[in-house]
Scaffold this motif. Structure first.
Motif, PDB file in Angstrom:
ATOM      1  N   SER A  68      14.904   6.573  95.445  1.00 40.31           N
ATOM      2  CA  SER A  68      14.557   7.089  94.127  1.00 40.31           C
ATOM      3  C   SER A  68      14.517   8.608  94.159  1.00 40.31           C
ATOM      4  N   PRO A  69      15.140   9.272  93.177  1.00 38.98           N
ATOM      5  CA  PRO A  69      15.107  10.735  93.157  1.00 38.98           C
ATOM      6  C   PRO A  69      13.708  11.289  92.901  1.00 38.98           C
ATOM      7  N   SER A  70      12.795  10.434  92.439  1.00 39.71           N
ATOM      8  CA  SER A  70      11.420  10.882  92.212  1.00 39.71           C
ATOM      9  C   SER A  70      10.594  10.861  93.490  1.00 39.71           C
ATOM     10  N   ASP A  71      11.152  10.291  94.543  1.00 39.60           N
ATOM     11  CA  ASP A  71      10.485  10.238  95.836  1.00 39.60           C
ATOM     12  C   ASP A  71      10.185  11.660  96.314  1.00 39.60           C
ATOM     13  N   ASP A  72       8.950  11.903  96.762  1.00 37.51           N
ATOM     14  CA  ASP A  72       8.589  13.252  97.209  1.00 37.51           C
ATOM     15  C   ASP A  72       9.198  13.604  98.559  1.00 37.51           C
ATOM     16  N   GLU A  73       9.951  12.684  99.149  1.00 33.37           N
ATOM     17  CA  GLU A  73      10.615  12.975 100.415  1.00 33.37           C
ATOM     18  C   GLU A  73      12.006  13.572 100.210  1.00 33.37           C
ATOM     19  N   TRP A  74      12.304  13.968  98.956  1.00 25.85           N
ATOM     20  CA  TRP A  74      13.541  14.674  98.643  1.00 25.85           C
ATOM     21  C   TRP A  74      13.209  16.111  98.261  1.00 25.85           C
ATOM     22  N   GLU A  75      13.940  17.064  98.811  1.00 29.56           N
ATOM     23  CA  GLU A  75      13.836  18.452  98.380  1.00 29.56           C
ATOM     24  C   GLU A  75      14.904  18.705  97.329  1.00 29.56           C
ATOM     25  N   LYS A  76      14.517  19.325  96.214  1.00 26.24           N
ATOM     26  CA  LYS A  76      15.443  19.542  95.098  1.00 26.24           C
ATOM     27  C   LYS A  76      15.861  21.015  95.038  1.00 26.24           C
ATOM     28  N   TYR A  77      17.138  21.227  94.761  1.00 17.04           N
ATOM     29  CA  TYR A  77      17.685  22.586  94.648  1.00 17.04           C
ATOM     30  C   TYR A  77      18.514  22.668  93.374  1.00 17.04           C
ATOM     31  N   SER A  78      18.242  23.663  92.562  1.00 15.32           N
ATOM     32  CA  SER A  78      19.004  23.848  91.329  1.00 15.32           C
ATOM     33  C   SER A  78      20.009  24.989  91.449  1.00 15.32           C
ATOM     34  N   ARG A  79      19.698  25.967  92.280  1.00 14.18           N
ATOM     35  CA  ARG A  79      20.635  27.079  92.515  1.00 14.18           C
ATOM     36  C   ARG A  79      21.433  26.752  93.767  1.00 14.18           C
ATOM     37  N   ILE A  80      22.648  26.312  93.581  1.00 10.22           N
ATOM     38  CA  ILE A  80      23.451  25.862  94.719  1.00 10.22           C
ATOM     39  C   ILE A  80      24.802  26.571  94.728  1.00 10.22           C
ATOM     40  N   GLN A  81      25.359  26.624  95.906  1.00  8.88           N
ATOM     41  CA  GLN A  81      26.653  27.266  96.072  1.00  8.88           C
ATOM     42  C   GLN A  81      27.444  26.503  97.123  1.00  8.88           C
ATOM     43  N   LYS A  82      28.699  26.344  96.878  1.00  9.93           N
ATOM     44  CA  LYS A  82      29.581  25.672  97.820  1.00  9.93           C
ATOM     45  C   LYS A  82      30.508  26.713  98.422  1.00  9.93           C
ATOM     46  N   THR A  83      30.595  26.767  99.744  1.00  9.40           N
ATOM     47  CA  THR A  83      31.445  27.758 100.397  1.00  9.40           C
ATOM     48  C   THR A  83      32.330  27.081 101.441  1.00  9.40           C
ATOM     49  N   VAL A  84      33.544  27.546 101.568  1.00  8.71           N
ATOM     50  CA  VAL A  84      34.532  26.955 102.467  1.00  8.71           C
ATOM     51  C   VAL A  84      34.995  28.013 103.463  1.00  8.71           C
ATOM     52  N   TYR A  85      35.096  27.620 104.721  1.00 11.50           N
ATOM     53  CA  TYR A  85      35.548  28.543 105.744  1.00 11.50           C
ATOM     54  C   TYR A  85      37.056  28.723 105.659  1.00 11.50           C
ATOM     55  N   ASN A  86      37.521  29.980 105.662  1.00  8.85           N
ATOM     56  CA  ASN A  86      38.944  30.298 105.635  1.00  8.85           C
ATOM     57  C   ASN A  86      39.366  30.689 107.048  1.00  8.85           C
ATOM     58  N   ARG A  87      40.108  29.829 107.707  1.00 10.81           N
ATOM     59  CA  ARG A  87      40.490  30.069 109.101  1.00 10.81           C
ATOM     60  C   ARG A  87      41.431  31.260 109.228  1.00 10.81           C
ATOM     61  N   ASN A  88      42.128  31.638 108.162  1.00 14.85           N
ATOM     62  CA  ASN A  88      43.075  32.752 108.222  1.00 14.85           C
ATOM     63  C   ASN A  88      42.364  34.108 108.200  1.00 14.85           C
ATOM     64  N   THR A  89      41.310  34.201 107.381  1.00 21.62           N
ATOM     65  CA  THR A  89      40.579  35.461 107.280  1.00 21.62           C
ATOM     66  C   THR A  89      39.348  35.503 108.167  1.00 21.62           C
ATOM     67  N   GLY A  90      38.902  34.310 108.628  1.00 23.20           N
ATOM     68  CA  GLY A  90      37.693  34.255 109.427  1.00 23.20           C
ATOM     69  C   GLY A  90      36.434  34.433 108.609  1.00 23.20           C
ATOM     70  N   GLY A  91      36.542  34.299 107.273  1.00 30.85           N
ATOM     71  CA  GLY A  91      35.393  34.474 106.394  1.00 30.85           C
ATOM     72  C   GLY A  91      35.132  33.237 105.551  1.00 30.85           C
ATOM     73  N   TRP A  92      34.124  33.328 104.706  1.00 24.97           N
ATOM     74  CA  TRP A  92      33.740  32.224 103.834  1.00 24.97           C
ATOM     75  C   TRP A  92      34.105  32.549 102.395  1.00 24.97           C
ATOM     76  N   GLU A  93      34.595  31.538 101.678  1.00 25.77           N
ATOM     77  CA  GLU A  93      34.983  31.714 100.288  1.00 25.77           C
ATOM     78  C   GLU A  93      34.158  30.794  99.409  1.00 25.77           C
ATOM     79  N   ASN A  94      33.530  31.356  98.388  1.00 20.43           N
ATOM     80  CA  ASN A  94      32.689  30.576  97.490  1.00 20.43           C
ATOM     81  C   ASN A  94      33.534  29.790  96.493  1.00 20.43           C
TER      82      ASN A  94
END
Length: 361
Positions: A68-94
């Motif tokens: 259940s999402p109401s379970d207090d054993e879940w931490e909730k995050y509203s500000r989220i970001q997804k980033t992917v590693y770029n093997r060509n540049t050696g950096g992260w891309e959002n």
């Protein structure tokens, strides 16, 4: 008699030992004393440093598969970001949030209890949540370090894992092309190899340090299997389905259970004997079209051991390669995939292979 269970990834191995009551009491006292004196440690095989396990709470074995999402054993995050590693540049891309699994996404819930662990990482349940706080989209997993020493509050811990998984996928694409080009192969039904997409979720919080999780789709744990390990083990067991042949040509017979092992050997030959990809684990998904091996958490043994540590703690160099070659037996299949005759897998003769420098670094 006391029974203890040890977990490795999604597998639990049961050990039984015969102890008398007094011996068992003493054993538990010793265990309690050791746990209270210090956290358990392991040694990094490359740096020889002692690594200390983090204090992590595990889901109970009786845990049901309904959460259940109401379970207090879940931490909730509203500000989220997804980033992917770029093997060509050696950096992260959002990546913009709209590219997540569900357009109704309003946040992410992360289970406080872990449910599995591998050699280096703990695994938590992750779910996307909608406007009303309900779970939406497929079940996900979030992976993070097991060790205190890796908790630097940085995304850099995940770099090696993403690099290895992306390289494995590039080699899988080469392998799949070779596999489907073999004579007599049923292109619609022959299983191919695919490694899960690798991205890191950045989860900032007002009350605690920013969390970085390597997030993937959750594979079916009831079908999870290891086809080989980074220590040289090759699984020789097969189900009735796995021994089904996928070529009508008498010159090119092979079965499903040969495909993962042949892939590992193919990466060694196709890379010009520079590296070998192994520790192949995941799920054989026969419901997709075409059928596919969905794999995650591979390891790479790179021939030249250097201080770069590009492929992480599971990279055992030439020793790891040799251990696999001693146990691998399906050379006939590999000869066809490599389009050359290989008399001795340990010989270092010059071979013709595709350029690998563009995918190595």
């Amino acid at each position: 008699m006391v029974t203890t269970a040890t977990e490795y990834g999604c597998h639990t191995f049961i050990r039984k030992s015969t102890l008398k009551a007094g011996e068992m009491s003493s054993a538990f006292q010793d265990m309690s004393r050791l746990m209270s004196e210090s956290k358990l440690t392991v040694t990094d095989v490359k740096t020889k440093r002692q690594l200390t396990y983090r204090d992590l709470d595990r889901e109970p074995k009786s845990e049901v598969d309904i959460y259940s999402p109401s379970d207090d054993e879940w931490e909730k995050y509203s500000r989220i970001q997804k980033t992917v590693y770029n093997r060509n540049t050696g950096g992260w891309e959002n990546i913009k949030v709209r590219n997540f699994n569900n357009v109704r996404l309003r946040g992410v819930a992360v289970r406080k209890l872990i449910f599995g662990e591998g050699r280096e990482r703990a695994v938590r349940r992750v779910r996307e949540i909608g406007k009303e706080g309900t779970f939406i989209g497929p079940e996900l997993v979030g992976k993070e370090s097991l060790y205190v020493e890796d908790e630097s509050g940085s995304i850099s811990f995940h770099k090696t894992f993403c690099k290895v998984q992306q390289l494995a996928q590039k080699m899988a694409e080469r392998f799949n092309r070779r596999l489907l080009a073999l004579p007599g192969v049923d292109r619609k039904n022959t299983l191919i190899i695919n490694f899960l997409d690798c991205h890191v979720m950045v989860l900032p919080s007002d009350d605690s340090p920013t969390k970085f999780l390597h997030v993937e789709k959750m594979l079916d744990h009831t079908k999870y299997k290891k086809w080989n390990t980074n220590a040289g083990m090759v699984d020789k067991s097969s189900s009735s389905f796995e021994v089904e042949r996928f070529s009508t040509s008498p010159d090119c017979p092979f079965t499903i259970d040969e495909i993962p092992q042949a892939f590992s050997h193919f990466t060694y030959i196709n890379s010009g004997r520079k590296f070998l990809i192994c520790d192949l684990q995941g799920v054989l998904n026969t419901k997709s079209n075409p059928p596919v091996f969905e794999m995650t958490d591979p390891a790479i043994h790179y021939r030249k051991m250097t201080s770069r540590r590009d492929f992480g703690r599971t990279d055992r160099g030439q020793e790891g390669i040799d251990h696999f070659l001693r146990t691998y037996k399906s050379y006939e299949f590999s000869k066809l995939l490599s389009r050359q005759f290989i008399k001795d897998p340990f010989k270092r003769e010059s071979i013709e292979s595709e350029d690998t420098e563009d995918i190595l670094f």
